[in-house]
Design an enzyme around this catalytic site. Structure first.
Site, PDB file in Angstrom:
ATOM      1  N   CYS A 102       0.637  -1.168  -0.134  1.00  0.00           N
ATOM      2  CA  CYS A 102      -0.014   0.050  -0.148  1.00  0.00           C
ATOM      3  C   CYS A 102       0.820   1.118  -0.034  1.00  0.00           C
ATOM      4  O   CYS A 102       0.549   2.289  -0.371  1.00  0.00           O
ATOM      5  CB  CYS A 102      -0.968  -0.058   1.122  1.00  0.00           C
ATOM      6  N   ARG A 160       4.159   1.420  -1.484  1.00  0.00           N
ATOM      7  CA  ARG A 160       5.209   1.467  -2.642  1.00  0.00           C
ATOM      8  C   ARG A 160       4.691   0.442  -3.689  1.00  0.00           C
ATOM      9  O   ARG A 160       4.124  -0.710  -3.407  1.00  0.00           O
ATOM     10  CB  ARG A 160       6.577   1.159  -1.976  1.00  0.00           C
ATOM     11  N   HIS A 177      18.931  -0.005  -1.838  1.00  0.00           N
ATOM     12  CA  HIS A 177      17.518   0.383  -1.393  1.00  0.00           C
ATOM     13  C   HIS A 177      16.598  -0.770  -0.820  1.00  0.00           C
ATOM     14  O   HIS A 177      16.066  -0.748   0.037  1.00  0.00           O
ATOM     15  CB  HIS A 177      16.794   0.957  -2.754  1.00  0.00           C
ATOM     16  N   SER A 214      10.289   2.500   5.457  1.00  0.00           N
ATOM     17  CA  SER A 214       8.952   2.494   5.745  1.00  0.00           C
ATOM     18  C   SER A 214       8.282   3.859   6.212  1.00  0.00           C
ATOM     19  O   SER A 214       8.839   4.657   6.836  1.00  0.00           O
ATOM     20  CB  SER A 214       8.561   1.465   6.692  1.00  0.00           C
ATOM     21  N   GLU A 244       8.660  -0.969  10.786  1.00  0.00           N
ATOM     22  CA  GLU A 244       7.449  -1.991  10.708  1.00  0.00           C
ATOM     23  C   GLU A 244       7.756  -3.366  10.310  1.00  0.00           C
ATOM     24  O   GLU A 244       8.781  -3.400   9.369  1.00  0.00           O
ATOM     25  CB  GLU A 244       6.174  -1.214  10.052  1.00  0.00           C
ATOM     26  N   GLN A 277       5.855  -8.805   3.089  1.00  0.00           N
ATOM     27  CA  GLN A 277       5.595  -8.410   1.670  1.00  0.00           C
ATOM     28  C   GLN A 277       6.569  -8.596   0.812  1.00  0.00           C
ATOM     29  O   GLN A 277       6.370  -8.850  -0.599  1.00  0.00           O
ATOM     30  CB  GLN A 277       4.841  -6.908   1.812  1.00  0.00           C
ATOM     31  N   GLY A 286     -18.548   0.433  23.373  1.00  0.00           N
ATOM     32  CA  GLY A 286     -18.673   1.333  22.088  1.00  0.00           C
ATOM     33  C   GLY A 286     -18.368   0.442  20.719  1.00  0.00           C
ATOM     34  O   GLY A 286     -17.697  -0.652  20.810  1.00  0.00           O
ATOM     35  N   ALA A 287     -18.727   0.789  19.747  1.00  0.00           N
ATOM     36  CA  ALA A 287     -18.806   0.087  18.548  1.00  0.00           C
ATOM     37  C   ALA A 287     -17.896   1.282  17.448  1.00  0.00           C
ATOM     38  O   ALA A 287     -18.417   0.993  16.230  1.00  0.00           O
ATOM     39  CB  ALA A 287     -20.154  -0.173  18.023  1.00  0.00           C
ATOM     40  N   GLY A 288     -17.300   2.145  17.890  1.00  0.00           N
ATOM     41  CA  GLY A 288     -16.567   3.073  17.031  1.00  0.00           C
ATOM     42  C   GLY A 288     -15.435   2.426  16.121  1.00  0.00           C
ATOM     43  O   GLY A 288     -14.977   1.075  16.716  1.00  0.00           O
ATOM     44  N   GLU A 289     -14.659   3.085  15.179  1.00  0.00           N
ATOM     45  CA  GLU A 289     -13.910   2.726  14.498  1.00  0.00           C
ATOM     46  C   GLU A 289     -12.513   2.222  15.189  1.00  0.00           C
ATOM     47  O   GLU A 289     -11.933   1.268  14.913  1.00  0.00           O
ATOM     48  CB  GLU A 289     -13.361   3.592  13.264  1.00  0.00           C
TER      49      GLU A 289
END
Lengths: 276, 428
Positions: free
Chosen positions: B50, B52, B96, B106, B111, B117, B186-189
């Site tokens: 997502c 590169r 590289h 990154s 990470e 990947q 709670g049901a938030g993101e």
């Protein structure tokens, strides 16, 4: 030809020096994870334990008895057992986080032993019994387990309070989870309690065999108090959910009594027990 | 042959551009097969995440290779002349990939996902049969370097997102979270993200409570959790070890009294309260309770900031590690460059020798012919010993060596058919 007595003396002096270096590299790794120190951690600790073991073997061979006669010798043996158990734990868990704490205690034990050596053949007749050997061996191993439990208890309290204060520094990063520290503390306490039970029971039998009765002295009383304290902690844990900080404080208080019985009592007695 | 890398990443392109050049595994496979069939370049590897999209390839002429790859990979998806695409050649391209694998390039420094990947990209290239010995070796050693970086340094240490910090805090109390029950209020993101992280670490079962029951039910069905009534939070807290709160309530929904009651039912067992709501859902006086660990959003952000700065401090150590790996790879690659020349040279001389013996075969009979064979072989070996010894240590990164190897190839006609068996390491 190597002089065996001189070699024993050399091992005696080299032991605290090597433990000192082992403590140093463990502290460096704990504080800043220096790569060269990380590489030295295992070799230095192994060397220290091996030389310590070599001293015990050499002493036994040269002076024809195990060095468990004087209080400093017993303290040295406790230190050795503690270091050997810690080395085993470090090898199994691949974590050196508790090293600075456990090994500092080991170092103190070895310095006390080296500062007051008694390199001779003298063993009181009373102590030549096989029952006495079992009694002392169980007591030494039991005290080592209690020392380990106290260290885990101390680490538990350090991490517990850091987390409650929202302080996420070195202690938070390096120490194992609270649950692990609590479990290790409980295991060590249980093993120590079992061994101390053996030491107390065998000591009582030996006393009856040697003197026709159990002779109470300050040492025996404090040992019984220690036994009762740890027994209470284990009972509380099993039946009343005493865990975490409660077990940690119990281990520290218990070990404080152990230290009292090992050191402070010696102000009143010249040996570990009053035999006359 | 030179290694070239051509691509764009979060450093050079915004997400609306990156998403246009993101390749699905099937698209990557098809692209690599096409490059191979068109013989556009030698070996090739396509890394698409997502953040590169990069194509690594071996090219005879770096400049022409870069142009060909630009059109073949990015052409049709975006305007390739927009300046967003970067290119590195030779040692810079090698470096590289190592930096990418170590997490130095990154978006979130150090990470871990990038290693997986890179491995996925490798698997696709293997499937497309677009790799040769150079890229095989390069990817393997880059993955190895990435693992070393995370093992030997703290470049990947500590959590760097709120959700993973919540997991780290719970693990610091309980150790492994496997089969530890948790409650999401709670049901938030943000709460959902936290719950997903906890589930990923083995938390089970997950209870979900929300003022609007339908939202709790929808989230429970999505995550595989169980719904509990919002007014039964106290009873639920007694059953779980971890509570994540993320409601939009203007006042705290959990105070010391409620938590104290739950702790009594829990017989004092540790309880971790992760409060990521603003305004806070858990009252600060909960801190007074024995064995209760309350962490609010500031505490979580504090840990994230601390961990990021620790990772930043490790960058020089990882760069040093990368340098060592690059040097070692370039040395290995250079040794390959002299190898084919030596093999081709010996093959060329052997073919001349065999041809001459055949040509003059009639002049020899019986023992004489055998002696001529032995003598001619020894002569060829003797003639080549000095040259072989001289060029054995030649390295690609040394321009003089590269030039002399090229001269040798030219002078002895080593690019003629006799050399075909020696090119397997360069082209696939």
């Amino acid at each position: 030809m190597v002089d065996s007595a001189a070699l024993t003396q050399l091992f005696l002096v080299a032991t605290p020096v090597l433990y000192f270096l082992a403590v140093g590299v463990h502290i460096l790794v704990f504080a800043s994870d220096v790569p060269w120190a990380r590489r030295l951690v295992r070799p230095l600790l192994v060397s220290a334990v091996v030389v310590n073991g070599a001293y015990l073997v050499a002493f036994t061979a040269v002076f024809e008895h195990i060095p468990l006669v004087t209080p400093p010798q017993v303290v040295g043996a406790v230190g050795f057992a503690l270091a050997a158990v810690y080395l085993w734990i470090e090898s199994r868990t691949h974590t050196t986080a508790s090293g600075p704490f456990v090994l500092t205690l080991v170092l103190v034990c070895q310095v006390l032993n080296t500062a007051q050596p008694r390199l001779d053949h003298y063993v009181p007749d009373l102590l030549r019994s096989k029952l006495f050997s079992v009694h002392v061996s169980a007591a030494v191993l039991g005290y080592s387990a209690f020392a380990l439990a106290a260290v885990y208890g101390l680490l538990y309290l350090l991490l517990y309070h850091r987390m409650r204060d929202k302080s996420f520094g070195l202690v938070f990063r390096r120490l194992p989870p609270l649950e692990t520290l609590d479990r290790m503390n409980y295991y060590a306490t249980s093993v120590g309690f079992a061994l101390l039970s053996v030491a107390v029971a065998v000591g009582g039998v030996w006393s009856v065999v040697a003197f026709d009765s159990v002779r109470f002295d300050v040492k025996i009383v404090t040992a019984l108090v220690t036994w009762a304290l740890y027994g209470l902690a284990i009972f509380g844990r099993r039946f009343h959910g005493w865990r975490g900080t409660r077990l940690a404080y119990s281990s520290l208080v218990g070990f404080a009594v152990v230290l009292f019985s090992m050191f402070a009592v010696n102000y009143f007695l010249t040996s570990f027990h009053l035999f006359t | 042959m030179s290694l070239v890398v051509l691509g764009l990443s979060h450093h050079t392109a915004p997400v609306e551009v990156r998403e246009r050049v993101a390749f699905t595994p099937d698209e990557a496979l098809a692209t690599l097969r096409r490059l191979k069939s068109e013989q556009a370049v030698g070996q090739a590897l396509l890394l698409s995440t997502c953040n590169r999209t990069e194509i690594y390839a071996l090219a005879h002429e770096p400049k022409a290779g870069v142009e060909r790859l630009r059109d073949a990979v990015f052409g049709g998806r975006l305007d390739t002349a927009n300046g967003l695409i970067y290119a590195h050649v030779g040692e810079l391209a090698v470096r590289h990939l190592y930096r990418v694998a170590c997490g130095l390039d990154s978006m979130v420094l150090g990470e871990h996902e990038i290693l997986g990947q890179v491995k996925d990209a490798y698997d696709i290239a293997v499937k497309a049969e677009s790799l040769g010995s150079v890229l095989h070796r390069l990817v393997h050693s880059a993955v190895h370097a990435g693992k070393r970086a995370r093992r030997d340094t703290e470049i990947g240490a500590g959590a760097v997102s709120v959700a993973s910090t919540a997991v780290e805090l719970a693990e610091k109390v309980f150790g492994k979270l496997t089969t530890r029950p948790a409650l999401l209020v709670g049901a938030g993101e943000n709460g959902k993200l936290c719950a997903q992280h906890l589930l990923g670490h083995g938390v089970e079962p997950l209870f979900i409570a929300n003022r609007t029951l339908a939202r709790a039910e929808a989230l429970a069905s999505e995550l595989g959790g169980e719904v509990v009534a919002f007014d039964e939070l106290g009873a639920a807290m007694a059953k779980v070890d971890i509570v994540v709160t993320t409601t939009g309530a203007p006042e705290p929904i959990l105070g010391a009294d409620a938590v104290k009651l739950a702790m009594r039912d829990r017989q004092g067992r540790e309880l971790v309260l992760i409060d990521i709501a603003v305004p806070r859902d858990v009252a600060p006086d909960v801190d007074e309770l024995y064995n209760v660990f309350r962490f609010d959003i500031d505490a979580l952000h504090g840990i994230v900031a601390q961990n990021l700065s620790r990772r930043q401090a490790e960058v020089p150590r990882v760069e040093e590690l990368v340098q060592g790996e690059v040097t070692s790879f370039m040395r290995w690659w250079a040794s390959l460059d002299a190898g084919p020349v030596i093999r081709d040279l010996h093959a060329r001389f052997e073919s001349i020798r065999a041809a001459e013996i055949a040509k003059h075969g009639k002049r020899f009979t019986g023992d004489n012919r055998e002696q001529a064979e032995v003598f001619s072989r020894a002569l060829v070996q003797r003639l080549l010993t000095g040259v072989t010894q001289e060029i054995k240590g030649y390295r690609l990164d040394n321009p003089a060596h590269r030039e002399r190897l090229a001269v040798l190839r030219h002078v002895f006609g080593l690019d003629a058919p006799v050399a075909q068996d020696a090119s397997d390491h360069d082209d696939t």
